[in-house]
Structure formats: C-alpha cells, structure tokens
Design an enzyme around this catalytic site. Sequence first.
Site, PDB file in Angstrom:
ATOM      1  N   ALA A 129      11.382  10.373   0.829  1.00  0.00           N
ATOM      2  CA  ALA A 129      11.005   9.812  -0.476  1.00  0.00           C
ATOM      3  C   ALA A 129      10.567  10.956  -1.374  1.00  0.00           C
ATOM      4  O   ALA A 129       9.791  11.820  -0.959  1.00  0.00           O
ATOM      5  CB  ALA A 129       9.875   8.793  -0.311  1.00  0.00           C
ATOM      6  N   LYS A 180       8.658  16.068  15.098  1.00  0.00           N
ATOM      7  CA  LYS A 180       8.620  16.001  13.643  1.00  0.00           C
ATOM      8  C   LYS A 180       7.920  17.234  13.074  1.00  0.00           C
ATOM      9  O   LYS A 180       8.305  17.743  12.016  1.00  0.00           O
ATOM     10  CB  LYS A 180       7.887  14.727  13.193  1.00  0.00           C
ATOM     11  CG  LYS A 180       7.756  14.571  11.685  1.00  0.00           C
ATOM     12  CD  LYS A 180       9.100  14.426  11.004  1.00  0.00           C
ATOM     13  CE  LYS A 180       8.974  14.358   9.476  1.00  0.00           C
ATOM     14  NZ  LYS A 180       8.302  13.128   9.018  1.00  0.00           N
ATOM     15  N   SER A 249       8.600  17.703   0.720  1.00  0.00           N
ATOM     16  CA  SER A 249       7.319  17.582   0.018  1.00  0.00           C
ATOM     17  C   SER A 249       6.644  18.926  -0.185  1.00  0.00           C
ATOM     18  O   SER A 249       6.009  19.166  -1.229  1.00  0.00           O
ATOM     19  CB  SER A 249       6.394  16.624   0.771  1.00  0.00           C
ATOM     20  OG  SER A 249       6.106  17.101   2.076  1.00  0.00           O
TER      21      SER A 249
END
Length: 298
Positions: A129, A180, A249
């Site tokens: 996102a 991750k 990000s």
Amino acid sequence: MDTDTSASVAIIGPGAIGTTIAAMLQEVGRTAVLCGRTSRNHLALQDGDRRITVPGPVQTHPGQISSTVDLVFLAVKATQTDAAADWLAALSGPETVVCVLQNGVEQVERVTPHLPLGRIVPAVVWFPAQAQPDGSVRLRGDARLSLPDTRASRVIVEALQGTRCCVEVVADFKSLAWRKLLQNAVAGLMALTHRRSGMFARPDISGLTLDYLQECLAVARAEGAELGDEVPQAILDKFLASPSDMGTSILTDREASKPLEWDIRNGVVSRRGRAHGIPTPISNVLVPLLAAASDGPG
C-alpha cells in the site's frame, strides 16, 4: 472477552497500512475509530478500479476518546510508537487486544513499555500500500496479514472476517517474521539509492542483494528461524518480478526526509549478529549509512 464481528475497533495511524485496514472494515459495514496527527474528514483507498471512502473524522487528540475499544490496530511507523503512547492509554482496557502492524521482529518488546497490561499481537503485513500525493492510498496487491497462533489473535481474525483482508494464523510465526524482515532489510538499498524495484535488475545490485540476504539469513537462523537456503533467491525474485516503479515505505520516508525505520529493519541484523558472534560486514556498512540518512547530522 467474547469475540465477534461487532467488536469495537480503533486504528492509530491512518497512513497507508491503517487506511487499508480501515477501508477493508468499512467495505463490510464496520467503521473504526480513526486516530492520527492530522485532522481529516475521510480516508480513501484506491484498489484497482474500486475506490473505498472511509468516513471520518480522524481524531487528533487522545482526550477526544471517551471509552476503550476491544481491538486496536497500531499502524504508526516504529519510529512513532512513543508518540502513540497516549492513544494506547486512552483506547486500551485490560482486555483490549493491540495488533501491531509494524515492520521488524521486535514489535512486542517495543510496544510493551506503553501497554504493560495489554494483549499485544505482532503481525506480518504482506500488502503493498502506498500513499498518494492527493492523500489517498493505492493498494497494489491483495491485502493479507499473518498472526501468531494465540488466543488474542482470534479477536483480530473475527474482526476482519468477511473482509477482503485475508488473515492467516501460523504456528511458526518467528520464522515468518524473520523472512519478512529479510525482505524489508533489502529495501534499505532502495532508500540509499533513491531507486525503485527496477534497480534489482542490475547484476551488481542483485549480487549485493544475495550476499546481504545470506548474511541476514545466518542471523535469522541463529535467532531460531527455520528458513531454507532458497529464501534469499526467492526474495530477490520477488523484487525482480515487481513493477519497476514499485516503491517501499522506507523509500517513501527517505524521499520525504522523514526518520527511517533503519534500526528495526537493518540495525537488528547487526545487533543480533553481534550477540551470536556472527560477522555482518555488509550490515556494518549499510546501517551507518541508513542511520545518517535518517538522523543526520548534515
């Protein structure tokens, strides 16, 4: 506490991740309390051709909160956790579950000082996102969360039941979280170069990436993560398969001259490596550069 889809929910940090969760809930008729630094009358998520509007307002002061909630999604950056302490205090009761939607493998340790009696659940966020110039958020893939297999996690599963956000509960959460982390650590290269995913097509960058991932993998295994030899190449392949303009990000924060999450994404590899006596020569170069890019001086 009984868990059902009518559980009261609050989101601290209506940025890219927080807005996505708010939109997923709003789409099925569940409205969350929105808490942030900037007053806004709505949030917007663009998911392909679908635009989801989340009604506000965004509360901007913890004193505006009149009661605790069943579930809090903490969606601020790790660099902003301390600033969210008053929100956590206002929203959380002894049975409140706090789902930490942050990068890294130290979510519980970092949030516990602000919520000593809380039920903290770390999460791995898998969806891309990105905040847009108009203040909306663009979702460039499916929304998915991974959670540890705990009783508190069931509160989150049921709150998101029926939404387009897939929630999986995994037995070996440590291994998944470290996998991750390896992906996030590599994204630090993007912040240093001011380049997007297309940069990984360069043979020199792909070679450096694999070497760095091998270093990170050794530390992850020393921490108890069960990750196979194929993981470094699989992570590199994911970056290679991404759209060449795909950001991350930490790159977004770098471009905006904001503090970077360098310590939880990259510094942790050096710190844990030293604790285990594992050499981390690439980290020893990357981490000071990222720290300087984030914190200065200069």
